[in-house]
Design a protein around this motif. Structure first.
Motif, PDB file in Angstrom:
ATOM      1  N   ARG A 267       0.838  -1.205   0.000  1.00  0.00           N
ATOM      2  CA  ARG A 267       0.000   0.000   0.000  1.00  0.00           C
ATOM      3  C   ARG A 267       0.871   1.253   0.000  1.00  0.00           C
ATOM      4  O   ARG A 267       1.929   1.309   0.619  1.00  0.00           O
ATOM      5  CB  ARG A 267      -0.911   0.007   1.225  1.00  0.00           C
ATOM      6  CG  ARG A 267      -1.893  -1.147   1.275  1.00  0.00           C
ATOM      7  CD  ARG A 267      -2.728  -1.117   2.539  1.00  0.00           C
ATOM      8  NE  ARG A 267      -3.618   0.033   2.578  1.00  0.00           N
ATOM      9  CZ  ARG A 267      -4.428   0.320   3.585  1.00  0.00           C
ATOM     10  NH1 ARG A 267      -4.448  -0.464   4.652  1.00  0.00           N
ATOM     11  NH2 ARG A 267      -5.198   1.372   3.543  1.00  0.00           N
ATOM     12  N   GLY A 268       0.404   2.262  -0.734  1.00  0.00           N
ATOM     13  CA  GLY A 268       1.017   3.578  -0.688  1.00  0.00           C
ATOM     14  C   GLY A 268       2.323   3.731  -1.437  1.00  0.00           C
ATOM     15  O   GLY A 268       3.100   4.643  -1.128  1.00  0.00           O
ATOM     16  N   ILE A 269       2.597   2.878  -2.435  1.00  0.00           N
ATOM     17  CA  ILE A 269       3.845   3.006  -3.178  1.00  0.00           C
ATOM     18  C   ILE A 269       3.569   3.226  -4.659  1.00  0.00           C
ATOM     19  O   ILE A 269       2.462   2.999  -5.157  1.00  0.00           O
ATOM     20  CB  ILE A 269       4.757   1.774  -3.001  1.00  0.00           C
ATOM     21  CG1 ILE A 269       4.160   0.549  -3.727  1.00  0.00           C
ATOM     22  CG2 ILE A 269       4.996   1.465  -1.547  1.00  0.00           C
ATOM     23  CD1 ILE A 269       5.124  -0.607  -3.823  1.00  0.00           C
ATOM     24  N   LEU A 270       4.595   3.679  -5.368  1.00  0.00           N
ATOM     25  CA  LEU A 270       4.530   3.879  -6.817  1.00  0.00           C
ATOM     26  C   LEU A 270       5.248   2.728  -7.502  1.00  0.00           C
ATOM     27  O   LEU A 270       6.419   2.465  -7.221  1.00  0.00           O
ATOM     28  CB  LEU A 270       5.178   5.210  -7.204  1.00  0.00           C
ATOM     29  CG  LEU A 270       5.422   5.446  -8.703  1.00  0.00           C
ATOM     30  CD1 LEU A 270       4.106   5.463  -9.474  1.00  0.00           C
ATOM     31  CD2 LEU A 270       6.189   6.758  -8.914  1.00  0.00           C
ATOM     32  N   VAL A 271       4.546   2.054  -8.400  1.00  0.00           N
ATOM     33  CA  VAL A 271       5.115   0.947  -9.165  1.00  0.00           C
ATOM     34  C   VAL A 271       5.114   1.341 -10.639  1.00  0.00           C
ATOM     35  O   VAL A 271       4.060   1.647 -11.213  1.00  0.00           O
ATOM     36  CB  VAL A 271       4.310  -0.353  -8.961  1.00  0.00           C
ATOM     37  CG1 VAL A 271       4.901  -1.474  -9.809  1.00  0.00           C
ATOM     38  CG2 VAL A 271       4.293  -0.741  -7.496  1.00  0.00           C
TER      39      VAL A 271
ATOM     40  N   ARG B  34     -11.674  11.265  -8.554  1.00  0.00           N
ATOM     41  CA  ARG B  34     -12.369  10.136  -7.934  1.00  0.00           C
ATOM     42  C   ARG B  34     -11.589   9.677  -6.706  1.00  0.00           C
ATOM     43  O   ARG B  34     -10.382   9.428  -6.758  1.00  0.00           O
ATOM     44  CB  ARG B  34     -12.493   8.977  -8.924  1.00  0.00           C
ATOM     45  CG  ARG B  34     -13.058   7.695  -8.326  1.00  0.00           C
ATOM     46  CD  ARG B  34     -13.234   6.642  -9.401  1.00  0.00           C
ATOM     47  NE  ARG B  34     -13.433   5.324  -8.848  1.00  0.00           N
ATOM     48  CZ  ARG B  34     -14.588   4.842  -8.390  1.00  0.00           C
ATOM     49  NH1 ARG B  34     -15.663   5.596  -8.407  1.00  0.00           N
ATOM     50  NH2 ARG B  34     -14.680   3.620  -7.922  1.00  0.00           N
ATOM     51  N   LYS B  35     -12.285   9.556  -5.572  1.00  0.00           N
ATOM     52  CA  LYS B  35     -11.642   9.077  -4.350  1.00  0.00           C
ATOM     53  C   LYS B  35     -11.401   7.577  -4.472  1.00  0.00           C
ATOM     54  O   LYS B  35     -12.333   6.795  -4.585  1.00  0.00           O
ATOM     55  CB  LYS B  35     -12.524   9.374  -3.138  1.00  0.00           C
ATOM     56  CG  LYS B  35     -12.600  10.848  -2.771  1.00  0.00           C
ATOM     57  CD  LYS B  35     -13.431  11.047  -1.509  1.00  0.00           C
ATOM     58  CE  LYS B  35     -13.467  12.515  -1.090  1.00  0.00           C
ATOM     59  NZ  LYS B  35     -14.277  12.723   0.129  1.00  0.00           N
ATOM     60  N   ALA B  36     -10.139   7.198  -4.450  1.00  0.00           N
ATOM     61  CA  ALA B  36      -9.787   5.793  -4.607  1.00  0.00           C
ATOM     62  C   ALA B  36      -8.556   5.482  -3.770  1.00  0.00           C
ATOM     63  O   ALA B  36      -7.898   6.374  -3.234  1.00  0.00           O
ATOM     64  CB  ALA B  36      -9.536   5.473  -6.084  1.00  0.00           C
ATOM     65  N   ASP B  37      -8.265   4.191  -3.661  1.00  0.00           N
ATOM     66  CA  ASP B  37      -7.094   3.728  -2.927  1.00  0.00           C
ATOM     67  C   ASP B  37      -5.986   3.275  -3.873  1.00  0.00           C
ATOM     68  O   ASP B  37      -4.811   3.347  -3.550  1.00  0.00           O
ATOM     69  CB  ASP B  37      -7.475   2.571  -2.001  1.00  0.00           C
ATOM     70  CG  ASP B  37      -8.586   2.962  -1.039  1.00  0.00           C
ATOM     71  OD1 ASP B  37      -8.298   3.699  -0.079  1.00  0.00           O
ATOM     72  OD2 ASP B  37      -9.737   2.536  -1.254  1.00  0.00           O
ATOM     73  N   ILE B  38      -6.385   2.778  -5.043  1.00  0.00           N
ATOM     74  CA  ILE B  38      -5.423   2.311  -6.042  1.00  0.00           C
ATOM     75  C   ILE B  38      -5.701   3.053  -7.344  1.00  0.00           C
ATOM     76  O   ILE B  38      -6.828   3.050  -7.847  1.00  0.00           O
ATOM     77  CB  ILE B  38      -5.550   0.793  -6.270  1.00  0.00           C
ATOM     78  CG1 ILE B  38      -5.362   0.038  -4.953  1.00  0.00           C
ATOM     79  CG2 ILE B  38      -4.548   0.312  -7.307  1.00  0.00           C
ATOM     80  CD1 ILE B  38      -5.603  -1.459  -5.059  1.00  0.00           C
TER      81      ILE B  38
ATOM     82  N   CYS C  38       1.096  15.552  -9.824  1.00  0.00           N
ATOM     83  CA  CYS C  38       0.012  14.570  -9.702  1.00  0.00           C
ATOM     84  C   CYS C  38       0.451  13.321  -8.948  1.00  0.00           C
ATOM     85  O   CYS C  38      -0.126  12.958  -7.920  1.00  0.00           O
ATOM     86  CB  CYS C  38      -0.495  14.170 -11.085  1.00  0.00           C
ATOM     87  SG  CYS C  38      -1.417  15.443 -11.943  1.00  0.00           S
ATOM     88  N   ILE C  39       1.471  12.671  -9.499  1.00  0.00           N
ATOM     89  CA  ILE C  39       1.824  11.345  -9.001  1.00  0.00           C
ATOM     90  C   ILE C  39       2.642  11.415  -7.720  1.00  0.00           C
ATOM     91  O   ILE C  39       2.381  10.688  -6.756  1.00  0.00           O
ATOM     92  CB  ILE C  39       2.577  10.566 -10.100  1.00  0.00           C
ATOM     93  CG1 ILE C  39       1.650  10.395 -11.313  1.00  0.00           C
ATOM     94  CG2 ILE C  39       3.032   9.201  -9.589  1.00  0.00           C
ATOM     95  CD1 ILE C  39       2.308   9.808 -12.522  1.00  0.00           C
ATOM     96  N   MET C  40       3.655  12.286  -7.700  1.00  0.00           N
ATOM     97  CA  MET C  40       4.539  12.332  -6.542  1.00  0.00           C
ATOM     98  C   MET C  40       3.990  13.177  -5.396  1.00  0.00           C
ATOM     99  O   MET C  40       4.376  12.971  -4.243  1.00  0.00           O
ATOM    100  CB  MET C  40       5.917  12.860  -6.960  1.00  0.00           C
ATOM    101  CG  MET C  40       6.609  12.018  -8.017  1.00  0.00           C
ATOM    102  SD  MET C  40       6.729  10.257  -7.576  1.00  0.00           S
ATOM    103  CE  MET C  40       7.661  10.323  -6.052  1.00  0.00           C
TER     104      MET C  40
ATOM    105  N   LYS D 104       0.755  10.977  -3.266  1.00  0.00           N
ATOM    106  CA  LYS D 104       1.937  10.491  -2.554  1.00  0.00           C
ATOM    107  C   LYS D 104       1.611   9.399  -1.539  1.00  0.00           C
ATOM    108  O   LYS D 104       2.466   8.574  -1.221  1.00  0.00           O
ATOM    109  CB  LYS D 104       2.647  11.657  -1.863  1.00  0.00           C
ATOM    110  CG  LYS D 104       1.808  12.390  -0.827  1.00  0.00           C
ATOM    111  CD  LYS D 104       2.577  13.567  -0.251  1.00  0.00           C
ATOM    112  CE  LYS D 104       1.725  14.345   0.749  1.00  0.00           C
ATOM    113  NZ  LYS D 104       2.465  15.518   1.298  1.00  0.00           N
ATOM    114  N   ASN D 105       0.406   9.350  -1.011  1.00  0.00           N
ATOM    115  CA  ASN D 105       0.052   8.330  -0.026  1.00  0.00           C
ATOM    116  C   ASN D 105      -0.854   7.248  -0.608  1.00  0.00           C
ATOM    117  O   ASN D 105      -1.431   6.451   0.131  1.00  0.00           O
ATOM    118  CB  ASN D 105      -0.638   8.976   1.179  1.00  0.00           C
ATOM    119  CG  ASN D 105       0.283   9.899   1.946  1.00  0.00           C
ATOM    120  OD1 ASN D 105       1.467   9.610   2.105  1.00  0.00           O
ATOM    121  ND2 ASN D 105      -0.246  11.034   2.403  1.00  0.00           N
TER     122      ASN D 105
END
Length: 333
Positions: free
Chosen positions: A106-110, A220-224, A246-248, A252-253
């Motif tokens: 959870r919470g990382i950038l791939v 949109r509120k999302a987790d992934i 946007c991404i960083m 970020k979380n």
């Protein structure tokens, strides 16, 4: 300032899109997530185990029931097709994704790299459950948001395209349009974010359309967040700003899976997947992949990638410790 009141009349095209992708589908999405969340550890956002899948043609889908019925009522051995263009179910090389195993914290950038047709978009479609699986299991935690490879808009105002049926939140809306570098565009539009676009409205440039589509996914509120090469439609300078803002920053979380050919951004990703022929050929941080002498990372967008003989991902010799034969069954990222 942005008025919280929205028009009660919903355009027909927008209503159809909402029925398919928007708020109407949230109940079904929540039901699908109940079982998935109970299968995952608290620190894991996504898990795929030995997943294989392929796209079926319309002809295959229509003929499948007939084949099953024939096999039950007849002992005749089905004749193999002599047409080399037709799919052979026994040929595993035709699988879009082949025995893919993956765990994402959870919470990382791939980051996801690969040549055209390697299976990057299909991986995201599988996570969205748009691509039916032949075997394996898939579980995820939380809600999904998807930024498509081909940006699109419907007939309506710019704001309606971004909100996409969600309630207006001034602060969140302001953050999203700033992150997507839309502020200056709104100032140039005749009626700001209330300007009509689409078939009966003003036309947008490719970059503007890409940023509006990205803003829709971010709002949109999302987790992934699944992002299928959203930076390809904008120039390098704007793409760098969008990646940072946007991404960083904004995400970020959040858990982000980013498909991109712009390798220069991925030095900030916690993990990178290299996909070829529907398989994960290598994975690791940017520095780990550099130690593997993977100069192929810089050539994944080469125009030669459509030729398998010249494809660096297929012809490069990977160090033994990173070949798909010796990698662990589940790539934990």
């Amino acid at each position: 300032e942005y008025d919280e009141k929205e028009t009660s009349q919903t355009p027909t095209v927008r209503r159809k899109l909402m029925n398919e992708f928007g708020s109407v589908g949230e109940k079904l999405e929540e039901e699908n997530l109940i079982n998935s969340e109970t299968q995952l550890p608290p620190n894991i956002a996504l898990s795929m185990k030995n997943v294989s899948c392929r796209w079926k043609t319309v002809e295959e889908s229509l003929k499948t029931p007939e084949k099953k019925k024939l096999n039950k009522s007849s002992k005749e051995i089905p004749k193999l097709s002599q047409d080399p263009n037709k799919f052979d179910e026994s040929d595993e090389t035709k699988l879009t994704l082949n025995n893919v195993s993956l765990e994402v914290r959870r919470g990382i950038l791939v980051g996801i790299l690969g040549h055209v047709g390697s299976g990057k978009s299909s991986l995201l479609q599988t996570i969205l459950r748009e691509l039916p699986t032949e075997s394996g299991s898939l579980a995820l935690r939380g809600k999904l948001s998807f930024a498509t490879q081909e940006p699109w808009v419907f007939s309506g105002s710019v704001r309606q395209n971004i909100l996409f049926g969600e309630e207006m939140d001034k602060d969140r809306y302001e953050e999203v349009i700033n992150a997507c570098a839309l502020k200056k565009d709104f100032e140039m539009f005749p009626f700001g974010d209330q300007t009509l676009i689409g078939e009966r409205g003003s036309s947008l440039s490719g970059g503007q359309k890409a940023r509006v589509s990205l803003a829709r996914a971010l709002y949109r509120k999302a987790d992934i967040y699944l992002m299928d090469d959203p930076l390809s439609a904008v120039d390098a300078h704007v793409g760098k700003n969008i990646f940072n803002d946007c991404i960083m920053n904004y995400l970020k979380n959040k858990t982000v899976l980013l498909v991109t050919h712009q390798v220069q951004h991925l030095n900030r990703a916690e993990n990178i997947l290299v996909i070829s022929s529907g398989e994960i050929k290598a994975h690791g941080s940017y520095k780990e992949l550099e130690k593997m002498d993977l100069n192929l990372l810089m050539s994944v967008e080469s125009p030669q990638h459509e030729n398998k003989e010249n494809d660096p991902l297929l012809t490069a010799t990977l160090p033994v410790s990173y070949t798909h034969l010796t990698l662990p069954t589940i790539y934990s990222v």
